[in-house]
Design a protein around this motif. Sequence first.
Motif: not given
Length: 253
Positions: A214-239
């Motif tokens: 629940n700490s902001k530092v850890f949550s920000a890092e976790a959200v960054t990783i998950l959003c980056a993973g979503i971006g990688i998953g999204l660009i595959i069908p788009v490309t």
Amino acid sequence: MNVIVILAAILFLLMVMIGGKKGARSFIALFLNFGVLFLTIILMTDPHINPIVLTLLSSAVICSITLFYINGGNVKTVTAFISAMLTIVLLLFFIMAVTKHTSIQGFGEEELGDIGIFTLFVGVDFVKVTAAMIIMGTIGAITDVAISITSPMREIHSHNPSMNRKDLYKFGLSIGRDILGTNTNTLFFAFFGSYLALIIWFKDLSYSAEKIVNSKVFSAEAVTILCAGIGIGLIIPVTSWITAYFLAKQNKR
């Protein structure tokens, strides 16, 4: 400073020995992209400049340097650029909504000790700045996945021009599935590796698992990783779809 110069020289020699002229251009592109990022950070402190618009412009410049300067202008780089920019636009607005909802913008309590003597009223929208930061952290991976898909798709199309759009799209997806896991793991270990000292600090302070999550530092890092993973998953069908469309259209011409 001498160590940094030596390491940079070793990297340059290896890139030139293995990649030749393209390796040399790749090395120069590192510094060009760093310059773009540095300029983006400076301009982002201006309250009159929208961080979202600035991020989109700098993302376009970084993608152009990475794709066109290193690989030249051709079908694979054009489709990779279009795919990367489309994904970045979709991801940016999604990240803004997530950032606002999770309240990860700004500084956590663990970071306030060093900046407590400064005023935080800097006139900057930290939601937009945080969204821009996440995009900047994922743009390299998104561009890498895009060119990794378009390059073999163009190659197989040159050897088999009779392939229709559907088969090309399926081929692109199959490539994407092969690199999805490795790229996601790369992001995971890169981000958490950079925050290893913070995790050790959490342990020394006897943080409970609930408090860490629940700490902001850890949550920000976790959200960054998950959003980056979503971006990688999204660009595959788009490309895959965009490249298949361009190659099929090229066949008709």
